[in-house]
Design a protein around this motif. Structure first.
Motif, mmCIF file in Angstrom:
data_model
loop_
_atom_site.group_PDB
_atom_site.id
_atom_site.type_symbol
_atom_site.label_atom_id
_atom_site.label_comp_id
_atom_site.label_asym_id
_atom_site.label_seq_id
_atom_site.Cartn_x
_atom_site.Cartn_y
_atom_site.Cartn_z
ATOM 1 N N ALA A 93 -8.439 8.862 -0.299
ATOM 2 C CA ALA A 93 -7.351 7.981 -0.733
ATOM 3 C C ALA A 93 -6.339 7.730 0.375
ATOM 4 O O ALA A 93 -5.734 6.657 0.436
ATOM 5 N N GLY A 94 -6.153 8.710 1.257
ATOM 6 C CA GLY A 94 -5.167 8.570 2.320
ATOM 7 C C GLY A 94 -5.760 8.428 3.702
ATOM 8 O O GLY A 94 -5.100 8.728 4.700
ATOM 9 N N ARG A 95 -7.015 7.971 3.770
ATOM 10 C CA ARG A 95 -7.647 7.836 5.082
ATOM 11 C C ARG A 95 -6.856 6.877 5.977
ATOM 12 O O ARG A 95 -6.810 7.042 7.196
ATOM 13 N N ASN A 96 -6.253 5.850 5.382
ATOM 14 C CA ASN A 96 -5.318 5.002 6.117
ATOM 15 C C ASN A 96 -3.910 5.508 5.819
ATOM 16 O O ASN A 96 -3.424 5.357 4.697
ATOM 17 N N PRO A 97 -3.230 6.112 6.791
ATOM 18 C CA PRO A 97 -1.879 6.624 6.530
ATOM 19 C C PRO A 97 -0.928 5.559 5.997
ATOM 20 O O PRO A 97 0.013 5.878 5.266
ATOM 21 N N GLY A 98 -1.186 4.284 6.335
ATOM 22 C CA GLY A 98 -0.330 3.210 5.862
ATOM 23 C C GLY A 98 -0.441 2.934 4.375
ATOM 24 O O GLY A 98 0.372 2.174 3.821
ATOM 25 N N TRP A 99 -1.428 3.541 3.707
ATOM 26 C CA TRP A 99 -1.585 3.336 2.266
ATOM 27 C C TRP A 99 -0.987 4.473 1.457
ATOM 28 O O TRP A 99 -0.858 4.377 0.234
ATOM 29 N N ILE A 100 -0.582 5.562 2.096
ATOM 30 C CA ILE A 100 -0.104 6.722 1.348
ATOM 31 C C ILE A 100 1.181 6.405 0.590
ATOM 32 O O ILE A 100 1.314 6.737 -0.598
ATOM 33 N N ILE A 101 2.142 5.764 1.256
ATOM 34 C CA ILE A 101 3.417 5.484 0.586
ATOM 35 C C ILE A 101 3.243 4.486 -0.559
ATOM 36 O O ILE A 101 3.628 4.777 -1.693
ATOM 37 N N PRO A 102 2.671 3.308 -0.318
ATOM 38 C CA PRO A 102 2.580 2.355 -1.436
ATOM 39 C C PRO A 102 1.517 2.708 -2.464
ATOM 40 O O PRO A 102 1.746 2.584 -3.674
ATOM 41 N N GLY A 103 0.355 3.148 -2.009
ATOM 42 C CA GLY A 103 -0.772 3.307 -2.915
ATOM 43 C C GLY A 103 -0.837 4.637 -3.628
ATOM 44 O O GLY A 103 -1.498 4.757 -4.671
ATOM 45 N N ILE A 104 -0.160 5.664 -3.089
ATOM 46 C CA ILE A 104 -0.211 6.990 -3.704
ATOM 47 C C ILE A 104 1.176 7.406 -4.202
ATOM 48 O O ILE A 104 1.374 7.661 -5.387
ATOM 49 N N LEU A 105 2.146 7.462 -3.299
ATOM 50 C CA LEU A 105 3.464 7.977 -3.676
ATOM 51 C C LEU A 105 4.210 7.017 -4.596
ATOM 52 O O LEU A 105 4.679 7.414 -5.673
ATOM 53 N N HIS A 106 4.337 5.754 -4.186
ATOM 54 C CA HIS A 106 5.030 4.784 -5.035
ATOM 55 C C HIS A 106 4.298 4.600 -6.359
ATOM 56 O O HIS A 106 4.933 4.439 -7.414
ATOM 57 N N ALA A 107 2.985 4.608 -6.316
ATOM 58 C CA ALA A 107 2.211 4.415 -7.549
ATOM 59 C C ALA A 107 2.473 5.538 -8.537
ATOM 60 O O ALA A 107 2.611 5.308 -9.745
ATOM 61 N N PHE A 108 2.548 6.785 -8.053
ATOM 62 C CA PHE A 108 2.806 7.911 -8.952
ATOM 63 C C PHE A 108 4.239 7.855 -9.494
ATOM 64 O O PHE A 108 4.474 8.107 -10.674
ATOM 65 N N LEU A 109 5.181 7.492 -8.646
ATOM 66 C CA LEU A 109 6.558 7.323 -9.099
ATOM 67 C C LEU A 109 6.648 6.254 -10.189
ATOM 68 O O LEU A 109 7.361 6.415 -11.181
ATOM 69 N N ALA A 110 5.915 5.162 -10.008
ATOM 70 C CA ALA A 110 5.965 4.069 -10.976
ATOM 71 C C ALA A 110 5.391 4.481 -12.330
ATOM 72 O O ALA A 110 5.785 3.949 -13.367
ATOM 73 N N GLU A 111 4.460 5.439 -12.326
ATOM 74 C CA GLU A 111 3.907 5.927 -13.590
ATOM 75 C C GLU A 111 4.916 6.759 -14.375
ATOM 76 O O GLU A 111 4.766 6.942 -15.585
ATOM 77 N N HIS A 112 5.930 7.268 -13.687
ATOM 78 C CA HIS A 112 6.879 8.186 -14.314
ATOM 79 C C HIS A 112 8.307 7.731 -14.008
ATOM 80 O O HIS A 112 9.038 8.375 -13.264
ATOM 81 N N THR A 114 11.055 7.690 -15.661
ATOM 82 C CA THR A 114 12.216 8.320 -16.286
ATOM 83 C C THR A 114 12.368 9.791 -15.945
ATOM 84 O O THR A 114 13.234 10.468 -16.499
ATOM 85 N N THR A 115 11.544 10.308 -15.048
ATOM 86 C CA THR A 115 11.620 11.734 -14.747
ATOM 87 C C THR A 115 11.397 11.974 -13.261
ATOM 88 O O THR A 115 10.793 11.159 -12.568
ATOM 89 N N ARG A 116 11.888 13.076 -12.782
ATOM 90 C CA ARG A 116 11.629 13.485 -11.413
ATOM 91 C C ARG A 116 10.159 13.891 -11.290
ATOM 92 O O ARG A 116 9.557 14.413 -12.240
ATOM 93 N N VAL A 117 9.577 13.650 -10.123
ATOM 94 C CA VAL A 117 8.184 14.015 -9.900
ATOM 95 C C VAL A 117 8.086 14.970 -8.721
ATOM 96 O O VAL A 117 9.006 15.083 -7.907
ATOM 97 N N ARG A 118 6.945 15.631 -8.634
ATOM 98 C CA ARG A 118 6.715 16.616 -7.592
ATOM 99 C C ARG A 118 5.339 16.328 -6.991
ATOM 100 O O ARG A 118 4.351 16.214 -7.712
ATOM 101 N N ILE A 119 5.274 16.195 -5.648
ATOM 102 C CA ILE A 119 4.037 15.760 -4.996
ATOM 103 C C ILE A 119 3.750 16.641 -3.791
ATOM 104 O O ILE A 119 4.616 16.860 -2.938
#
Length: 332
Positions: A93-112, A114-119
């Motif tokens: 999923a993170g083979r391209n470092p440029g996809w980690i922020i939008p495709g992994i971190l932001h995506a997980f934040l968007a799923e939640h 109303t709450t703090r998340v831990r990654i």
């Protein structure tokens, strides 16, 4: 690809930590402690590390006793009464470092929203291809800019034994907090994220073989796309990957001729790992977060480089005072 901008519903601030581990037990203990604190606070947890680490971490997490108040949050099927802990293979999923922020971190934040998340995010590990390292360091610095106001705690493990001293120093420069032997402390080496990103804005290495080269303008875009597809297909790239590379190159090429002077330059060549397309234009990309943040639904711009980061296995961007070079890697 659907990346939705996150509407933060309560205030929060990023906590970005580096975990310097010395062996497997140190690694598992450090990650487990971090995850346990999140579960105790009913925080959804995402673990993004190389897949060989998953089994040991799953066992450690399953042994955590979760307070009853922490079970009233979304959880994955099969997790019983435990809050959500999701595992993702960083090598894929993170083979391209440029996809980690939008495709992994932001995506997980968007799923939640109303709450703090831990990654847990491990973008650099022994065996990670050296060609990706500059982009990984830039990624770590840009996390502090892109997510600075987000309600998230992010832990980044680093192998303090196998990784060389320069890598550890770079980690200290991109993480405000360092953890050694379970003890967190402020990083004396932490630097300005902008300065770190700019320090790794280095000229790209020359291709190992003479590349196919084409000067093109707006009228020559169709020929440019055809050349990319032909060369990639002849080299043996799978048809779906050829289509992705053609699309990604077209996005970068369009930006080059629309925002810069014409003509722009295309270079294409094959490497042992895959095909490489490079576009050189006279416009200068000044936005360090370009391609890393979700575009607003009403915006007509901001999606091109985001799409490129989604499609490609590695994306290099090098700017000078007079030009921008974007190099796209598509693996076999």
């Amino acid at each position: 690809m659907t990346i939705v901008p996150r509407a933060v519903s309560r205030s929060g601030a990023l906590r970005h930590e580096a975990l310097f581990y010395r062996d497997d037990d140190d690694y598992v203990t450090g990650v487990r402690t971090f995850v346990e604190a999140g579960l105790a606070s009913a925080e959804p947890v995402l673990v993004v590390v190389p897949e060989p680490r998953h089994e040991a971490l799953r066992r450690a997490v399953e042994a955590i006793a979760v307070p009853r108040h922490a079970v009233e949050v979304p959880r994955e099927a099969g997790d019983g009464d435990k809050p959500e802990v999701r595992y993702v293979d960083m090598a894929t999923a993170g083979r391209n470092p440029g996809w980690i922020i939008p495709g992994i971190l932001h995506a997980f934040l968007a799923e939640h929203p109303t709450t703090r998340v831990r990654i847990v995010v491990e973008p650099i590990w022994p065996g990670r291809a050296a060609v990706a390292y500059p982009r990984c360091v830039q990624h770590e610095a840009l996390v502090n800019l892109a997510l600075g106001d987000e309600p998230a705690s992010i832990l980044c493990p680093y192998d303090a034994v196998a990784l060389n001293a320069d890598v550890i120093a770079d980690a200290a420069s991109t993480h405000p907090v360092l953890i050694r032997a379970g003890v967190p402390q402020g990083s004396a080496g932490y630097g300005s994220p902008e300065a770190v990103v700019d320090a790794f804005n280095r000229p790209l290495s020359e291709p190992p073989l003479t590349p196919s080269t084409l000067l093109f303008d707006r009228a020559g875009m169709a020929g440019m796309r055809a050349l990319v597809a032909a060369l990639a297909g002849e080299a043996g790239l799978a048809p779906d990957r050829v289509a992705d590379l053609r699309l990604a190159t077209n996005e970068i090429a369009t930006n080059a001729v629309v925002h810069g002077g014409e003509p722009a330059v295309l270079r294409v060549w094959a490497e042992p790992t895959g095909m490489v397309c490079e576009v050189i234009g006279t416009s200068v990309l000044t936005n360090r977060l370009a391609g890393l943040l979700p575009a607003a639904p009403t915006s007509e711009q901001g999606r091109g480089l985001l799409l490129v980061n989604h499609l490609c296995d590695l994306v290099h961007v090098h700017t000078t005072d007079e030009s921008t070079t974007v190099r796209l890697h598509m693996n076999w």
